[in-house]
Design an enzyme around this catalytic site. Structure first.
Site, short mmCIF file in Angstrom:
data_model
loop_
_atom_site.label_atom_id
_atom_site.label_comp_id
_atom_site.label_asym_id
_atom_site.label_seq_id
_atom_site.Cartn_x
_atom_site.Cartn_y
_atom_site.Cartn_z
N ASP A 175 -17.29 92.26 -45.25
CA ASP A 175 -18.24 92.24 -44.15
C ASP A 175 -19.15 93.44 -44.34
O ASP A 175 -19.02 94.17 -45.33
CB ASP A 175 -17.49 92.30 -42.80
N HIS A 237 -23.90 89.34 -43.34
CA HIS A 237 -22.81 90.35 -43.28
C HIS A 237 -22.56 90.94 -44.65
O HIS A 237 -21.42 91.02 -45.13
CB HIS A 237 -21.54 89.71 -42.72
N GLU A 301 -24.04 84.03 -38.51
CA GLU A 301 -24.91 85.10 -38.02
C GLU A 301 -25.88 85.62 -39.08
O GLU A 301 -25.93 86.81 -39.36
CB GLU A 301 -24.03 86.26 -37.48
#
Ligand SMILES: [Zn+2]
Length: 505
Positions: A175, A237, A301
Protein backbone atom coordinates in the site's frame (compact mmCIF):
# COMPACT_ATOMS: atom_id res chain seq x y z
CA UNK A 1 -26.85 -30.90 31.28
CA UNK A 2 -26.29 -28.09 28.79
CA UNK A 3 -28.62 -28.35 25.81
CA UNK A 4 -25.88 -27.70 23.27
CA UNK A 5 -22.10 -27.52 23.02
CA UNK A 6 -21.04 -23.99 23.93
CA UNK A 7 -18.62 -23.57 21.08
CA UNK A 8 -18.21 -20.99 18.28
CA UNK A 9 -19.21 -21.33 15.53
CA UNK A 10 -22.20 -23.36 16.64
CA UNK A 11 -22.27 -26.70 14.81
CA UNK A 12 -25.06 -27.37 12.32
CA UNK A 13 -26.48 -30.17 14.47
CA UNK A 14 -25.85 -31.14 18.10
CA UNK A 15 -27.62 -33.88 20.05
CA UNK A 16 -26.61 -33.94 23.68
CA UNK A 17 -26.20 -37.30 25.40
CA UNK A 18 -25.89 -38.36 29.03
CA UNK A 19 -22.73 -38.02 31.07
CA UNK A 20 -19.19 -36.96 30.27
CA UNK A 21 -15.96 -38.14 28.74
CA UNK A 22 -13.49 -37.70 31.60
CA UNK A 23 -9.74 -37.36 31.21
CA UNK A 24 -6.80 -35.79 32.96
CA UNK A 25 -5.08 -34.26 29.94
CA UNK A 26 -4.76 -34.82 26.20
CA UNK A 27 -5.95 -38.40 25.72
CA UNK A 28 -4.27 -40.75 23.25
CA UNK A 29 -5.26 -39.87 19.68
CA UNK A 30 -5.36 -42.76 17.23
CA UNK A 31 -6.17 -42.32 13.63
CA UNK A 32 -5.79 -43.09 10.00
CA UNK A 33 -2.31 -42.07 8.91
CA UNK A 34 -3.67 -39.45 6.53
CA UNK A 35 -4.66 -37.34 9.56
CA UNK A 36 -1.29 -37.43 11.32
CA UNK A 37 -0.53 -33.80 10.53
CA UNK A 38 -3.87 -32.60 11.93
CA UNK A 39 -3.42 -34.71 15.06
CA UNK A 40 0.12 -33.37 15.62
CA UNK A 41 -1.05 -29.76 15.33
CA UNK A 42 -3.94 -30.43 17.74
CA UNK A 43 -1.54 -31.87 20.33
CA UNK A 44 0.88 -28.96 19.96
CA UNK A 45 -1.97 -26.47 20.33
CA UNK A 46 -3.14 -27.98 23.62
CA UNK A 47 0.38 -28.47 24.95
CA UNK A 48 1.09 -24.79 24.23
CA UNK A 49 -1.76 -23.98 26.65
CA UNK A 50 -0.25 -26.10 29.37
CA UNK A 51 -2.51 -29.13 28.90
CA UNK A 52 -0.33 -32.22 29.36
CA UNK A 53 -0.56 -35.52 27.55
CA UNK A 54 -2.45 -38.15 29.54
CA UNK A 55 -1.87 -41.89 29.39
CA UNK A 56 -4.76 -43.72 30.99
CA UNK A 57 -3.81 -46.79 33.01
CA UNK A 58 -5.59 -50.08 33.69
CA UNK A 59 -9.23 -50.26 32.67
CA UNK A 60 -9.13 -46.92 30.87
CA UNK A 61 -6.29 -48.00 28.61
CA UNK A 62 -8.55 -48.29 25.56
CA UNK A 63 -9.96 -44.79 25.92
CA UNK A 64 -9.02 -41.80 23.78
CA UNK A 65 -9.81 -40.00 20.54
CA UNK A 66 -10.22 -42.05 17.37
CA UNK A 67 -9.89 -40.23 14.02
CA UNK A 68 -11.45 -42.09 11.11
CA UNK A 69 -11.70 -41.46 7.40
CA UNK A 70 -15.26 -41.67 6.09
CA UNK A 71 -15.45 -41.07 2.33
CA UNK A 72 -19.11 -40.11 2.27
CA UNK A 73 -18.64 -36.88 4.26
CA UNK A 74 -18.25 -33.65 2.30
CA UNK A 75 -14.87 -31.95 2.01
CA UNK A 76 -14.89 -29.72 5.09
CA UNK A 77 -17.49 -31.67 7.08
CA UNK A 78 -16.88 -33.67 10.23
CA UNK A 79 -18.84 -35.93 12.55
CA UNK A 80 -18.01 -35.95 16.25
CA UNK A 81 -19.27 -38.41 18.81
CA UNK A 82 -18.30 -37.80 22.42
CA UNK A 83 -19.19 -40.86 24.53
CA UNK A 84 -18.21 -41.80 28.08
CA UNK A 85 -15.59 -44.28 26.98
CA UNK A 86 -14.17 -42.62 23.86
CA UNK A 87 -14.40 -39.81 21.34
CA UNK A 88 -14.82 -40.61 17.64
CA UNK A 89 -14.09 -38.05 14.95
CA UNK A 90 -14.90 -38.73 11.30
CA UNK A 91 -14.08 -36.76 8.15
CA UNK A 92 -13.24 -37.39 4.53
CA UNK A 93 -10.50 -34.75 4.32
CA UNK A 94 -7.79 -33.19 6.43
CA UNK A 95 -9.81 -29.95 6.52
CA UNK A 96 -12.87 -31.68 7.97
CA UNK A 97 -10.76 -33.54 10.53
CA UNK A 98 -9.00 -30.29 11.49
CA UNK A 99 -12.33 -28.51 12.07
CA UNK A 100 -13.50 -31.37 14.27
CA UNK A 101 -10.29 -31.26 16.29
CA UNK A 102 -10.69 -27.49 16.70
CA UNK A 103 -14.17 -27.98 18.13
CA UNK A 104 -12.58 -30.40 20.61
CA UNK A 105 -9.77 -27.94 21.30
CA UNK A 106 -12.40 -25.40 22.32
CA UNK A 107 -13.89 -27.89 24.78
CA UNK A 108 -10.46 -28.66 26.24
CA UNK A 109 -9.66 -24.95 26.55
CA UNK A 110 -12.65 -24.57 28.85
CA UNK A 111 -11.87 -27.72 30.83
CA UNK A 112 -14.63 -29.52 29.06
CA UNK A 113 -17.71 -27.40 29.42
CA UNK A 114 -21.07 -27.47 31.00
CA UNK A 115 -19.66 -29.89 33.56
CA UNK A 116 -16.58 -27.71 33.78
CA UNK A 117 -13.21 -28.86 34.95
CA UNK A 118 -13.41 -31.85 37.25
CA UNK A 119 -10.79 -32.35 39.91
CA UNK A 120 -7.45 -32.47 38.15
CA UNK A 121 -9.03 -33.14 34.79
CA UNK A 122 -11.48 -32.45 32.03
CA UNK A 123 -15.11 -33.42 31.51
CA UNK A 124 -16.39 -33.21 27.92
CA UNK A 125 -20.18 -33.58 27.71
CA UNK A 126 -21.42 -36.52 25.66
CA UNK A 127 -22.83 -35.38 22.35
CA UNK A 128 -23.36 -36.25 18.69
CA UNK A 129 -22.32 -33.50 16.29
CA UNK A 130 -22.78 -33.22 12.53
CA UNK A 131 -21.04 -30.19 11.13
CA UNK A 132 -20.10 -28.55 7.84
CA UNK A 133 -19.68 -24.98 6.57
CA UNK A 134 -22.27 -22.92 4.74
CA UNK A 135 -19.66 -21.05 2.65
CA UNK A 136 -16.14 -22.03 1.53
CA UNK A 137 -14.63 -18.52 1.88
CA UNK A 138 -14.54 -17.55 5.54
CA UNK A 139 -11.93 -14.84 5.76
CA UNK A 140 -10.00 -12.27 7.72
CA UNK A 141 -7.93 -9.57 6.05
CA UNK A 142 -5.01 -8.06 7.96
CA UNK A 143 -3.41 -4.92 6.55
CA UNK A 144 0.33 -5.38 7.13
CA UNK A 145 1.27 -2.32 5.04
CA UNK A 146 -0.13 0.56 7.08
CA UNK A 147 1.48 -1.12 10.03
CA UNK A 148 4.07 -3.87 9.81
CA UNK A 149 3.33 -6.85 12.07
CA UNK A 150 5.88 -9.52 12.92
CA UNK A 151 5.80 -12.94 11.31
CA UNK A 152 5.09 -14.43 14.73
CA UNK A 153 2.06 -12.22 15.24
CA UNK A 154 0.71 -13.17 11.81
CA UNK A 155 1.07 -16.83 12.80
CA UNK A 156 -0.67 -16.21 16.13
CA UNK A 157 -3.66 -14.69 14.32
CA UNK A 158 -3.79 -17.52 11.76
CA UNK A 159 -3.83 -20.08 14.56
CA UNK A 160 -6.60 -18.20 16.39
CA UNK A 161 -8.84 -17.85 13.31
CA UNK A 162 -8.38 -21.55 12.57
CA UNK A 163 -9.87 -22.27 16.01
CA UNK A 164 -13.06 -20.76 14.53
CA UNK A 165 -12.91 -22.77 11.28
CA UNK A 166 -11.99 -19.72 9.17
CA UNK A 167 -10.52 -20.80 5.83
CA UNK A 168 -8.86 -17.69 4.37
CA UNK A 169 -6.16 -15.32 5.61
CA UNK A 170 -6.12 -12.37 3.20
CA UNK A 171 -2.69 -10.79 3.58
CA UNK A 172 -2.63 -7.13 2.50
CA UNK A 173 1.05 -6.77 1.60
CA UNK A 174 1.39 -3.49 -0.28
CA UNK A 175 0.00 0.00 0.00
CA UNK A 176 1.11 3.64 0.03
CA UNK A 177 2.66 3.20 3.47
CA UNK A 178 4.86 0.18 2.80
CA UNK A 179 5.87 -2.67 0.51
CA UNK A 180 6.25 -5.92 2.45
CA UNK A 181 7.90 -8.67 0.36
CA UNK A 182 11.01 -8.97 -1.82
CA UNK A 183 10.88 -9.00 -5.62
CA UNK A 184 14.31 -10.06 -6.93
CA UNK A 185 14.44 -7.81 -9.98
CA UNK A 186 13.26 -4.78 -7.97
CA UNK A 187 15.33 -4.76 -4.76
CA UNK A 188 14.43 -1.15 -3.92
CA UNK A 189 10.80 -2.14 -3.26
CA UNK A 190 11.94 -3.50 0.08
CA UNK A 191 15.11 -1.41 0.53
CA UNK A 192 13.26 1.87 0.22
CA UNK A 193 9.58 1.02 -0.13
CA UNK A 194 9.27 -0.88 3.16
CA UNK A 195 10.24 2.06 5.41
CA UNK A 196 8.62 5.34 6.20
CA UNK A 197 9.24 8.18 8.56
CA UNK A 198 6.62 7.86 11.28
CA UNK A 199 6.02 11.24 12.94
CA UNK A 200 4.17 9.58 15.81
CA UNK A 201 7.34 7.78 16.82
CA UNK A 202 9.96 10.23 15.52
CA UNK A 203 11.80 7.53 13.62
CA UNK A 204 11.70 5.34 10.53
CA UNK A 205 9.42 2.33 10.92
CA UNK A 206 8.49 -0.62 8.73
CA UNK A 207 9.93 -3.91 7.65
CA UNK A 208 9.20 -6.71 5.25
CA UNK A 209 8.79 -10.48 5.19
CA UNK A 210 11.62 -12.44 3.58
CA UNK A 211 10.75 -15.23 1.15
CA UNK A 212 11.54 -17.73 3.92
CA UNK A 213 9.23 -15.86 6.32
CA UNK A 214 6.41 -16.07 3.76
CA UNK A 215 7.01 -19.78 3.11
CA UNK A 216 6.98 -20.37 6.87
CA UNK A 217 3.68 -18.50 7.31
CA UNK A 218 2.08 -20.26 4.33
CA UNK A 219 3.13 -23.69 5.62
CA UNK A 220 1.96 -22.86 9.16
CA UNK A 221 -1.41 -21.77 7.77
CA UNK A 222 -1.68 -24.84 5.52
CA UNK A 223 -1.15 -27.11 8.53
CA UNK A 224 -4.22 -25.33 10.00
CA UNK A 225 -6.21 -25.55 6.77
CA UNK A 226 -6.08 -21.80 6.28
CA UNK A 227 -5.32 -20.60 2.75
CA UNK A 228 -3.18 -17.48 2.50
CA UNK A 229 -4.38 -15.09 -0.23
CA UNK A 230 -1.86 -12.31 -0.96
CA UNK A 231 -2.95 -8.83 -1.97
CA UNK A 232 -0.92 -6.36 -4.00
CA UNK A 233 -2.65 -3.12 -4.82
CA UNK A 234 -2.47 -1.81 -8.43
CA UNK A 235 -2.58 0.79 -9.95
CA UNK A 236 -3.47 3.04 -6.98
CA UNK A 237 -2.13 2.99 -3.43
CA UNK A 238 1.30 2.85 -5.07
CA UNK A 239 3.50 5.35 -3.16
CA UNK A 240 5.74 2.54 -1.90
CA UNK A 241 6.45 1.61 -5.54
CA UNK A 242 6.86 5.17 -6.76
CA UNK A 243 9.26 6.24 -3.99
CA UNK A 244 11.98 3.79 -5.09
CA UNK A 245 11.01 3.80 -8.80
CA UNK A 246 9.84 7.37 -9.58
CA UNK A 247 9.99 6.71 -13.34
CA UNK A 248 6.81 4.62 -12.98
CA UNK A 249 4.70 7.65 -12.00
CA UNK A 250 3.17 10.19 -14.36
CA UNK A 251 5.16 13.19 -13.10
CA UNK A 252 8.45 11.42 -12.43
CA UNK A 253 8.40 12.44 -8.77
CA UNK A 254 10.08 12.76 -6.41
CA UNK A 255 7.80 10.62 -4.28
CA UNK A 256 8.00 9.32 -0.73
CA UNK A 257 6.57 6.32 1.06
CA UNK A 258 3.48 7.91 2.59
CA UNK A 259 3.36 8.76 6.25
CA UNK A 260 -0.11 10.28 5.85
CA UNK A 261 -3.28 8.27 5.44
CA UNK A 262 -5.85 8.65 2.71
CA UNK A 263 -6.13 8.41 -1.05
CA UNK A 264 -3.31 9.99 -3.04
CA UNK A 265 -3.31 11.25 -6.60
CA UNK A 266 0.03 9.73 -7.56
CA UNK A 267 -0.62 6.28 -9.05
CA UNK A 268 1.23 4.05 -11.54
CA UNK A 269 1.49 5.72 -14.97
CA UNK A 270 -0.83 3.80 -17.26
CA UNK A 271 1.05 5.10 -20.33
CA UNK A 272 4.36 3.58 -19.27
CA UNK A 273 4.92 -0.04 -20.39
CA UNK A 274 7.56 -0.41 -17.66
CA UNK A 275 4.81 -0.74 -15.04
CA UNK A 276 3.86 -4.06 -16.63
CA UNK A 277 7.47 -5.28 -16.42
CA UNK A 278 7.28 -4.67 -12.68
CA UNK A 279 3.85 -6.25 -12.33
CA UNK A 280 5.05 -9.35 -14.24
CA UNK A 281 7.88 -9.83 -11.76
CA UNK A 282 5.57 -9.20 -8.80
CA UNK A 283 3.10 -11.80 -10.05
CA UNK A 284 5.94 -14.27 -10.72
CA UNK A 285 7.06 -13.83 -7.11
CA UNK A 286 3.55 -14.36 -5.76
CA UNK A 287 3.15 -17.48 -7.90
CA UNK A 288 6.45 -18.75 -6.51
CA UNK A 289 5.52 -18.15 -2.85
CA UNK A 290 1.76 -18.66 -2.56
CA UNK A 291 0.06 -21.93 -3.55
CA UNK A 292 -3.44 -20.35 -3.39
CA UNK A 293 -5.18 -20.01 -6.74
CA UNK A 294 -6.29 -16.52 -5.68
CA UNK A 295 -4.38 -13.25 -5.93
CA UNK A 296 -6.06 -10.07 -4.73
CA UNK A 297 -5.24 -7.18 -7.06
CA UNK A 298 -6.72 -4.31 -5.05
CA UNK A 299 -8.01 -1.97 -7.73
CA UNK A 300 -9.63 0.41 -5.25
CA UNK A 301 -9.63 4.16 -4.80
CA UNK A 302 -7.78 5.27 -7.94
CA UNK A 303 -7.77 9.01 -8.59
CA UNK A 304 -7.52 10.09 -12.21
CA UNK A 305 -6.02 13.61 -11.98
CA UNK A 306 -2.54 12.49 -13.00
CA UNK A 307 -3.69 10.28 -15.89
CA UNK A 308 -5.91 13.08 -17.23
CA UNK A 309 -2.92 15.42 -17.48
CA UNK A 310 -0.14 12.96 -18.37
CA UNK A 311 1.00 12.99 -22.05
CA UNK A 312 1.93 9.29 -21.88
CA UNK A 313 -1.43 8.30 -20.42
CA UNK A 314 -3.26 10.44 -23.02
CA UNK A 315 -1.26 8.83 -25.80
CA UNK A 316 -2.18 5.38 -24.43
CA UNK A 317 -5.86 6.34 -24.45
CA UNK A 318 -5.65 7.59 -28.05
CA UNK A 319 -3.80 4.52 -29.30
CA UNK A 320 -6.07 2.08 -27.51
CA UNK A 321 -9.29 3.91 -28.38
CA UNK A 322 -10.16 4.65 -24.75
CA UNK A 323 -12.39 7.64 -24.10
CA UNK A 324 -11.29 8.55 -20.60
CA UNK A 325 -9.28 7.58 -17.53
CA UNK A 326 -11.99 5.32 -16.23
CA UNK A 327 -11.72 3.22 -19.36
CA UNK A 328 -7.97 3.26 -18.89
CA UNK A 329 -8.43 1.67 -15.48
CA UNK A 330 -10.63 -1.12 -16.89
CA UNK A 331 -8.02 -1.69 -19.57
CA UNK A 332 -5.39 -2.19 -16.84
CA UNK A 333 -7.69 -4.42 -14.76
CA UNK A 334 -8.35 -6.72 -17.72
CA UNK A 335 -4.60 -6.94 -18.34
CA UNK A 336 -3.93 -7.84 -14.68
CA UNK A 337 -6.59 -10.56 -14.73
CA UNK A 338 -5.05 -12.02 -17.91
CA UNK A 339 -1.50 -11.84 -16.55
CA UNK A 340 -2.58 -13.80 -13.48
CA UNK A 341 -4.44 -16.29 -15.66
CA UNK A 342 -1.20 -16.99 -17.52
CA UNK A 343 0.27 -18.01 -14.16
CA UNK A 344 -2.65 -20.26 -13.24
CA UNK A 345 -4.05 -17.70 -10.80
CA UNK A 346 -7.51 -16.20 -10.43
CA UNK A 347 -7.87 -12.50 -9.68
CA UNK A 348 -10.09 -11.09 -6.98
CA UNK A 349 -10.44 -7.34 -6.44
CA UNK A 350 -12.35 -4.72 -4.49
CA UNK A 351 -15.73 -3.84 -5.97
CA UNK A 352 -14.31 -0.89 -7.95
CA UNK A 353 -13.17 -3.44 -10.56
CA UNK A 354 -16.84 -3.77 -11.56
CA UNK A 355 -16.79 -0.22 -12.90
CA UNK A 356 -15.71 -1.50 -16.27
CA UNK A 357 -16.44 -0.34 -19.78
CA UNK A 358 -18.07 -2.05 -22.77
CA UNK A 359 -14.75 -2.45 -24.60
CA UNK A 360 -12.94 -3.79 -21.51
CA UNK A 361 -15.42 -5.86 -19.55
CA UNK A 362 -14.26 -7.45 -16.34
CA UNK A 363 -13.39 -11.04 -17.36
CA UNK A 364 -15.92 -13.53 -15.96
CA UNK A 365 -13.38 -15.50 -13.94
CA UNK A 366 -12.45 -12.46 -11.81
CA UNK A 367 -14.08 -12.48 -8.37
CA UNK A 368 -15.33 -9.39 -6.57
CA UNK A 369 -14.99 -8.45 -2.92
CA UNK A 370 -17.94 -6.21 -2.02
CA UNK A 371 -16.80 -3.60 0.50
CA UNK A 372 -18.72 -0.38 -0.25
CA UNK A 373 -21.89 -1.84 1.13
CA UNK A 374 -23.64 -4.78 -0.53
CA UNK A 375 -24.45 -3.24 -3.90
CA UNK A 376 -21.24 -4.29 -5.63
CA UNK A 377 -21.73 -7.86 -4.48
CA UNK A 378 -25.29 -7.97 -5.77
CA UNK A 379 -24.29 -6.52 -9.13
CA UNK A 380 -21.30 -8.86 -9.47
CA UNK A 381 -23.44 -11.92 -8.69
CA UNK A 382 -25.99 -10.77 -11.26
CA UNK A 383 -23.20 -10.42 -13.82
CA UNK A 384 -21.92 -13.94 -13.11
CA UNK A 385 -18.87 -13.27 -10.94
CA UNK A 386 -17.97 -15.09 -7.75
CA UNK A 387 -18.46 -12.78 -4.77
CA UNK A 388 -17.06 -12.42 -1.28
CA UNK A 389 -19.24 -10.19 0.90
CA UNK A 390 -17.33 -7.83 3.15
CA UNK A 391 -19.60 -4.77 3.39
CA UNK A 392 -18.39 -1.89 5.54
CA UNK A 393 -22.07 -1.17 6.19
CA UNK A 394 -22.64 -4.51 7.95
CA UNK A 395 -19.94 -4.64 10.59
CA UNK A 396 -17.20 -6.20 8.45
CA UNK A 397 -14.74 -3.33 8.95
CA UNK A 398 -12.80 -4.06 12.11
CA UNK A 399 -10.93 -0.73 11.96
CA UNK A 400 -14.25 0.90 12.90
CA UNK A 401 -15.09 1.28 16.58
CA UNK A 402 -16.63 -1.79 18.23
CA UNK A 403 -19.21 0.52 19.79
CA UNK A 404 -19.96 4.21 19.36
CA UNK A 405 -18.02 5.50 22.35
CA UNK A 406 -15.26 8.15 22.35
CA UNK A 407 -13.24 6.01 24.75
CA UNK A 408 -12.96 3.16 22.24
CA UNK A 409 -10.28 2.84 19.52
CA UNK A 410 -11.35 2.88 15.90
CA UNK A 411 -12.12 5.28 13.10
CA UNK A 412 -14.66 6.25 10.44
CA UNK A 413 -17.67 4.43 11.90
CA UNK A 414 -18.99 1.65 14.10
CA UNK A 415 -18.90 -2.09 13.41
CA UNK A 416 -20.85 -3.66 16.22
CA UNK A 417 -20.59 -7.36 16.98
CA UNK A 418 -24.36 -7.83 16.68
CA UNK A 419 -24.37 -5.96 13.38
CA UNK A 420 -21.63 -8.25 12.08
CA UNK A 421 -23.40 -11.34 13.38
CA UNK A 422 -26.51 -10.35 11.49
CA UNK A 423 -24.64 -9.83 8.23
CA UNK A 424 -26.05 -12.23 5.68
CA UNK A 425 -23.69 -12.85 2.80
CA UNK A 426 -26.68 -13.61 0.55
CA UNK A 427 -29.22 -10.85 -0.18
CA UNK A 428 -32.84 -11.79 0.40
CA UNK A 429 -33.79 -10.84 -3.16
CA UNK A 430 -31.16 -12.92 -4.94
CA UNK A 431 -32.12 -15.71 -7.31
CA UNK A 432 -30.84 -19.19 -6.49
CA UNK A 433 -28.29 -18.83 -9.26
CA UNK A 434 -27.03 -15.48 -7.95
CA UNK A 435 -26.92 -16.82 -4.39
CA UNK A 436 -24.78 -19.74 -5.57
CA UNK A 437 -22.12 -17.24 -6.69
CA UNK A 438 -21.66 -15.91 -3.15
CA UNK A 439 -18.64 -17.87 -2.01
CA UNK A 440 -18.49 -16.40 1.47
CA UNK A 441 -17.81 -13.46 3.73
CA UNK A 442 -14.90 -11.71 5.33
CA UNK A 443 -13.93 -9.12 7.94
CA UNK A 444 -11.12 -6.64 7.28
CA UNK A 445 -8.73 -4.89 9.63
CA UNK A 446 -7.17 -1.79 8.09
CA UNK A 447 -4.40 -0.59 10.32
CA UNK A 448 -3.78 3.11 9.81
CA UNK A 449 -4.36 3.63 13.54
CA UNK A 450 -3.57 0.12 14.72
CA UNK A 451 0.12 0.61 15.39
CA UNK A 452 0.67 -2.34 17.72
CA UNK A 453 -0.20 -6.02 17.48
CA UNK A 454 -1.92 -5.86 20.86
CA UNK A 455 -4.33 -3.23 19.55
CA UNK A 456 -4.96 -5.37 16.47
CA UNK A 457 -6.00 -8.22 18.76
CA UNK A 458 -8.50 -5.96 20.51
CA UNK A 459 -9.97 -4.89 17.16
CA UNK A 460 -10.22 -8.49 15.88
CA UNK A 461 -11.49 -10.31 18.98
CA UNK A 462 -14.20 -11.18 19.58
CA UNK A 463 -15.75 -9.58 16.48
CA UNK A 464 -14.18 -12.25 14.27
CA UNK A 465 -16.06 -14.88 16.33
CA UNK A 466 -19.32 -13.33 15.11
CA UNK A 467 -18.09 -13.36 11.51
CA UNK A 468 -17.03 -16.99 11.90
CA UNK A 469 -20.47 -18.06 13.01
CA UNK A 470 -22.29 -15.98 10.43
CA UNK A 471 -20.46 -17.60 7.51
CA UNK A 472 -20.42 -21.10 9.01
CA UNK A 473 -23.92 -21.91 10.09
CA UNK A 474 -27.39 -21.69 8.57
CA UNK A 475 -29.15 -21.25 11.89
CA UNK A 476 -28.21 -17.98 13.48
CA UNK A 477 -29.43 -16.87 16.90
CA UNK A 478 -27.72 -13.81 18.30
CA UNK A 479 -29.03 -14.24 21.86
CA UNK A 480 -27.64 -17.74 21.99
CA UNK A 481 -24.33 -16.52 20.52
CA UNK A 482 -24.20 -13.80 23.19
CA UNK A 483 -24.81 -16.46 25.88
CA UNK A 484 -21.92 -18.61 24.58
CA UNK A 485 -19.54 -15.69 24.02
CA UNK A 486 -18.22 -15.14 27.60
CA UNK A 487 -17.33 -18.85 27.89
CA UNK A 488 -15.58 -18.59 24.56
CA UNK A 489 -13.72 -15.40 25.50
CA UNK A 490 -12.24 -17.24 28.48
CA UNK A 491 -10.73 -19.68 25.93
CA UNK A 492 -9.28 -16.82 23.91
CA UNK A 493 -7.73 -15.47 27.14
CA UNK A 494 -5.77 -18.73 27.33
CA UNK A 495 -4.39 -17.95 23.86
CA UNK A 496 -3.16 -14.64 25.28
CA UNK A 497 -5.42 -12.51 23.07
CA UNK A 498 -6.46 -9.02 24.15
CA UNK A 499 -10.23 -8.65 23.68
CA UNK A 500 -12.99 -6.09 23.60
CA UNK A 501 -15.52 -6.80 26.35
CA UNK A 502 -17.97 -3.90 26.05
CA UNK A 503 -21.61 -3.81 24.95
CA UNK A 504 -22.60 -6.09 22.03
CA UNK A 505 -24.05 -3.40 19.77
ZN1 LIG B 1 0.85 8.69 -16.93
Amino acid sequence: MPDTLNIIPLPQSVKMGEGFFNCKGIPPVKGDGIFSREIDVFRQQLEACGIPAWIPAGQGAETGIVCRKVETLKDEAYRLKIAREKIILEASSGAGMYHGLQSLRQLFLSGGEGGGKTEGGFALPCADVEDYPRFPWRGLMLDCSRNFYSKNFVKKIIDAISLHHLSIFHWHLTDDQGWRFPVDAYPLLTEIGSKRYDKRRWRYTGGFYTKDDIREVVAYAAARHVEVVPEVDFPGHASSILAPYPGLGCTGGPYGVEDRFGIFEDVLCAGNDAIFDLIEKVFDTLAELFPSKWVHIGGDEVLYNRWNECPKCRKRMEETGLKNSRELQSWITVKLVQMLGERGKTAIGWDEILEDTPAYKLPPQAAVMSWRGRKGGAEAAERGHSVVMSPNTDGCYLDYQPVNDPDEPGQLGTSGIKQLYNMNAVDAGMSAEEASRIIGGQANLWTELVYAARIAEYMIFPRICALAETVWTEKKDFDDFARRLPLHQARLDKLDLIQYRGPLA
